[in-house]
Design an enzyme around this catalytic site. Structure first.
Site, PDB file in Angstrom:
ATOM      1  N   SER A 137       0.816  -1.207   0.000  1.00  0.00           N
ATOM      2  CA  SER A 137       0.000   0.000   0.000  1.00  0.00           C
ATOM      3  C   SER A 137       0.856   1.266   0.000  1.00  0.00           C
ATOM      4  O   SER A 137       1.600   1.517  -0.935  1.00  0.00           O
ATOM      5  CB  SER A 137      -0.962  -0.034   1.191  1.00  0.00           C
ATOM      6  OG  SER A 137      -1.935   0.964   1.104  1.00  0.00           O
TER       7      SER A 137
ATOM      8  N   ASP B 292      -2.357   6.322  -3.576  1.00  0.00           N
ATOM      9  CA  ASP B 292      -1.215   5.671  -2.938  1.00  0.00           C
ATOM     10  C   ASP B 292      -0.727   4.541  -3.840  1.00  0.00           C
ATOM     11  O   ASP B 292      -1.192   4.383  -4.967  1.00  0.00           O
ATOM     12  CB  ASP B 292      -1.565   5.176  -1.531  1.00  0.00           C
ATOM     13  CG  ASP B 292      -2.529   4.002  -1.529  1.00  0.00           C
ATOM     14  OD1 ASP B 292      -3.231   3.821  -2.539  1.00  0.00           O
ATOM     15  OD2 ASP B 292      -2.575   3.279  -0.524  1.00  0.00           O
TER      16      ASP B 292
ATOM     17  N   ASP C 184      -5.783   2.238  -3.537  1.00  0.00           N
ATOM     18  CA  ASP C 184      -7.030   2.013  -2.791  1.00  0.00           C
ATOM     19  C   ASP C 184      -7.352   3.170  -1.856  1.00  0.00           C
ATOM     20  O   ASP C 184      -8.334   3.112  -1.118  1.00  0.00           O
ATOM     21  CB  ASP C 184      -7.004   0.683  -2.036  1.00  0.00           C
ATOM     22  CG  ASP C 184      -5.999   0.648  -0.894  1.00  0.00           C
ATOM     23  OD1 ASP C 184      -5.161   1.576  -0.792  1.00  0.00           O
ATOM     24  OD2 ASP C 184      -6.033  -0.318  -0.103  1.00  0.00           O
TER      25      ASP C 184
END
Length: 450
Positions: free
Chosen positions: A102, A243, A247
């Site tokens: 992430s 990012d 998400d």
């Protein structure tokens, strides 16, 4: 029961350091493949990733694990997390995998798993996988003539592009908008600019030159300074920062000011309530969302349901109580009319729709409430359980009593890093700063003594 591998968002850690090793990735493939190898059909898995250097290594390891368990592996390459969730369903796969950490730096990586319905796995299913990981997996291997096949799938990016475009209301076009977008040198570096351009916008893109080591590096939703400069430089109407796995999203208005996930949820909730699209007469957020959001919604007759931190818990509550808007202050926005997990690009499109429909500037549309003073600080820990210490518990109780109804206190261990997070908010900024500093000191003293 304390889990060894899975945190709040799958398995995550420094690449090539336990648990984020190719050996464990292969074993996760075998274990997860075994659990989802149900029924007599040919079993399938989709595997996507972001742009980290270690992604290729882990991708190969997971392909080996799943095919060894008898599943056919569809390899997607770099693609956003919400696209993996969508494709798990549309390709009728038994399980989906996203290899990503992430917003973390490139040295880290992670494994997120999705069920055949496109939702992240429950705690119970993750516990089943962990249980298998502790056992001899040789007994779970497929017979020689049942080994799965692996192939790279073309055209999947176009599927996601068309899906994202369909979430913009039909009466809205992005013509006339100059949009600066920061793709964080991550998974959306191709698809996000394409979606905006095909919907009519003038698009200025940064963070779209991944090299394996520059994902989230001085760019993206956790480092929006570069986007703020670009918005000013090109006089953009709006800036969109994604990012590494796309998400989550943060918006920059035309003046260069940051708009966080709380404000974005307020915009979407109000807009959808007016169009009667909102379900549940409110939204779902976590304990970290600002008290100002709660007051904003309450003033308009809408509820704010809070969950523990993690977009998966937001989604679980949304499903259980029929909400269709939820998210986190960090920019995870879940719109269940359009997807099963956070989708930064789709959330941004809803903001753009509100801007176009009202004819107002982004700063006017997105400043829905005045946040109450909120302070979040982290304490790094190397072991032990400082939150179970009597001194710490007393300090927390005293702080909660002092704040009473004029503020909130949230203290929790991070689910992805060795940190204790201390957050306080209330109308008196000086009081909040003092309370947080005192709690940080107490926790640090206990940690040092331990």
């Amino acid at each position: 029961m304390k889990r060894r591998y899975f945190g709040t968002d799958g398995i995550r850690g420094q690449s090539n350091v336990f648990p984020m090793t190719p050996d464990l990735a292969m074993r996760v493939g075998i274990a997860a493949g075994t659990i989802f190898r149900r029924g007599n059909h040919r079993h399938r898995v989709v595997i996507g990733k972001d742009t980290r250097l270690s992604g290729y290594m882990l991708e190969n390891a997971m392909v080996a694990g799943f095919t060894a368990a008898g599943l056919d592996a569809f390899i997607l390459g770099p693609i956003p997390t919400p696209a993996v969730a969508m494709l798990t369903r549309s390709l009728r796969c038994d399980i989906g995998v996203m290899i990503s950490a992430s917003h973390n730096p490139y040295e880290d990586n992670g494994i997120k798993l999705f069920g055949p319905d496109g939702y992240k796995l429950s705690d119970d299913l993750e516990a089943e996988i962990e249980d298998l990981l502790e056992k001899d997996l040789n007994a779970q291997l497929a017979k020689s003539d049942d080994i799965g096949r692996a192939k790279r799938v073309d055209g999947v990016h176009d599927r996601y592009i068309e899906h994202a475009k369909r979430t913009l209301p039909r009466d809205v076009t992005l013509q006339g908008l100059r949009i600066a977008i920061d793709c964080a040198n991550g998974a959306a570096y191709k698809v996000a600019p394409a979606v905006l351009w095909e919907l009519g916008a003038e698009v200025v893109t940064i963070g779209n030159e991944p090299n394996g080591t520059n994902i989230n590096l001085n760019c993206g939703s956790t480092s929006p300074v570069a986007l703020q400069k670009k918005v000013d430089e090109v006089r953009a109407d709006i800036g969109i920062a994604l990012d590494g796995d796309a998400d989550r999203v943060i918006i920059v208005d035309e003046n260069g000011s940051i708009v966080d996930g709380d404000q974005l949820m307020a915009v979407i909730a109000e807009s959808w309530a007016e169009s009667q699209q909102l379900r549940g007469n409110g939204i779902v957020a976590t304990v970290m969302s600002n008290l100002g959001l709660e007051r904003f919604l309450d003033d308009r007759g809408m509820a704010l349901a809070r969950t523990r931190v993690g977009d998966r818990y937001v989604v679980e509550h949304m499903r259980q109580h029929n909400y269709n808007v939820g998210g986190e202050q960090s920019g995870h926005i879940v719109l269940s009319d359009y997807g099963t997990t956070g989708d930064g690009l789709v959330a941004a499109l809803q903001i753009l729709a509100a801007v176009k429909r009202t004819g107002r500037t982004v700063s006017e549309v997105c400043r829905r409430f005045e946040p109450v003073p909120q302070l979040l600080r982290n304490v790094r820990i190397s072991g032990g359980k400082p939150l179970e210490d009597i001194q710490v518990q007393k300090a927390i109780a005293d702080a909660e009593a002092e704040l009473a109804k004029n503020g909130r206190l949230v203290i929790r261990p991070s689910g992805t890093e060795p940190l204790i997070r201390v957050m306080a908010e209330g109308d008196d900024r000086a009081q909040i700063e003092r309370i947080v500093n005192e709690l940080i000191g107490t926790i640090s003293n206990v940690r040092t003594a331990a």
